[in-house]
Write a protein that holds these residues in place. Structure first.
Motif, PDB file in Angstrom:
ATOM      1  N   SER A 193       0.829  -1.198   0.000  1.00 49.49           N
ATOM      2  CA  SER A 193       0.000   0.000   0.000  1.00 49.49           C
ATOM      3  C   SER A 193       0.865   1.250   0.000  1.00 49.49           C
ATOM      4  CB  SER A 193      -0.910   0.010   1.227  1.00 49.49           C
ATOM      5  OG  SER A 193      -1.810  -1.078   1.203  1.00 49.49           O
ATOM      6  N   LYS A 194       0.365   2.292  -0.611  1.00 46.58           N
ATOM      7  CA  LYS A 194       1.071   3.562  -0.599  1.00 46.58           C
ATOM      8  C   LYS A 194       0.905   4.241   0.768  1.00 46.58           C
ATOM      9  CE  LYS A 194       0.932   4.591  -5.529  1.00 46.58           C
ATOM     10  NZ  LYS A 194       0.545   5.586  -6.563  1.00 46.58           N
ATOM     11  N   THR A 195       1.833   5.145   1.065  1.00 48.26           N
ATOM     12  CA  THR A 195       1.854   5.795   2.379  1.00 48.26           C
ATOM     13  C   THR A 195       1.858   7.302   2.237  1.00 48.26           C
ATOM     14  OG1 THR A 195       3.033   3.927   3.365  1.00 48.26           O
ATOM     15  CG2 THR A 195       3.137   6.031   4.530  1.00 48.26           C
TER      16      THR A 195
ATOM     17  N   THR B  26      10.173   7.003  -4.576  1.00 52.45           N
ATOM     18  CA  THR B  26       8.865   6.536  -5.051  1.00 52.45           C
ATOM     19  C   THR B  26       8.294   7.409  -6.167  1.00 52.45           C
ATOM     20  OG1 THR B  26       7.768   7.837  -3.304  1.00 52.45           O
ATOM     21  CG2 THR B  26       8.277   5.529  -2.808  1.00 52.45           C
TER      22      THR B  26
ATOM     23  N   TRP C  49      -4.717   3.836   1.416  1.00 56.10           N
ATOM     24  CA  TRP C  49      -3.408   4.343   1.805  1.00 56.10           C
ATOM     25  C   TRP C  49      -3.116   4.039   3.267  1.00 56.10           C
ATOM     26  CZ3 TRP C  49      -0.071   7.973  -0.941  1.00 56.10           C
ATOM     27  CH2 TRP C  49      -0.488   8.218  -2.257  1.00 56.10           C
TER      28      TRP C  49
ATOM     29  N   GLY D 271       7.348  10.436  -5.772  1.00 58.43           N
ATOM     30  CA  GLY D 271       6.183  10.745  -4.970  1.00 58.43           C
ATOM     31  C   GLY D 271       5.597  12.126  -5.158  1.00 58.43           C
TER      32      GLY D 271
ATOM     33  N   ASP E 210       5.118   7.667  -0.096  1.00 55.44           N
ATOM     34  CA  ASP E 210       4.693   8.011  -1.448  1.00 55.44           C
ATOM     35  C   ASP E 210       4.191   9.445  -1.574  1.00 55.44           C
ATOM     36  OD1 ASP E 210       4.611   5.167  -2.896  1.00 55.44           O
ATOM     37  OD2 ASP E 210       3.888   4.946  -0.845  1.00 55.44           O
TER      38      ASP E 210
ATOM     39  N   GLN F 148       7.900   2.667   2.860  1.00 61.41           N
ATOM     40  CA  GLN F 148       8.150   3.717   1.880  1.00 61.41           C
ATOM     41  C   GLN F 148       7.231   4.892   2.175  1.00 61.41           C
ATOM     42  OE1 GLN F 148       7.028   1.260  -1.510  1.00 61.41           O
ATOM     43  NE2 GLN F 148       5.263   2.568  -1.899  1.00 61.41           N
TER      44      GLN F 148
END
Length: 223
Positions: A2-4, A126, A27, A128, A78, A76
């Motif tokens: 999952s993205k953060t 990322t 998220w 991001g 993002d 990570q």
């Protein structure tokens, strides 16, 4: 994975609403604010996808540590959302309070800069996204308003940062709402923009394909 998303000013209002909306969209969310009890309660409400990180956004070591803990927890980073902001009690230049200006400038100007500086190495990994809360006050002129001037900085900074981030595939977005029904105002504003409306805009900007960079979202009340 999952993205953060790391959010400052996450204890209430726009920040808390964005944490919930982002978590609903899948998220992980790292919640940064000075009010430890509030962000811990919010993290408990969201569940395993949330991490409470008590911090002062004007302190370099707090921001650096929050980013380190976020990556350690979720693997990570993002996106970051520089949402913390404040105003002043005494309006105007002649009648304004320089001590209030000092504190406000640290939160509204220095804190977004610090977050961008310390977050960039993580976001480069990322490709991001950096999101920052601007304002209608950052698009218009308001008589003697130092608060408005700080938001003019945010808008200019957001565009300049976006140009720097595009060199390595990153993106930056300024979210520019008019009057929002938050604790920023002494009286409730139920007919104005709701925190959830702004949260939806943040999630929209974050969800766009890599071919599209949403540089600004301008939101006004519809009454």
């Amino acid at each position: 994975m999952s993205k953060t998303l790391l959010i400052t000013g996450a204890s209430s209002g726009i920040g808390a609403a964005t944490a919930k909306a982002a978590a609903d969209a899948g998220w992980n969310v790292a919640l940064c604010a000075r009010s430890a009890d509030k962000i811990e309660a919010l993290a408990g409400e969201i569940g395993d996808a949330a991490l409470a990180l008590p911090c002062d956004v004007t302190k370099r070591e707090d921001i650096s540590e929050a980013l380190e803990k976020t990556k350690a927890k979720f693997g990570q980073i993002d996106a970051v959302f520089a949402n913390a902001g404040t105003g002043v009690e005494k309006p105007g230049i002649e009648n304004g309070d320089p001590d209030e200006w000092h504190d406000m400038i640290h939160v509204n100007v220095l804190a977004p800069l610090l977050l961008a500086h310390y977050a960039t190495p993580y976001l480069k990994e990322t490709k991001g996204h950096y999101v920052v809360t601007g304002s209608k006050a950052g698009r218009d002129s308001f008589k003697g308003s130092v608060y408005s001037a700080t938001k003019h900085f945010v808008h200019g900074f957001g565009e300049n940062l976006a140009e720097e981030m595009r060199e390595w595939g990153g993106r930056a977005t300024v979210i520019a709402p008019g009057m929002v029904d938050t604790a920023f105002f002494d009286e409730p504003k139920p007919t104005k923009i709701q925190p959830e409306d702004v949260a939806n805009a943040v999630v929209y900007a974050l969800s766009q394909p890599k071919t599209a960079a949403v540089r600004e979202i301008y939101i006004m009340p519809n009454d």
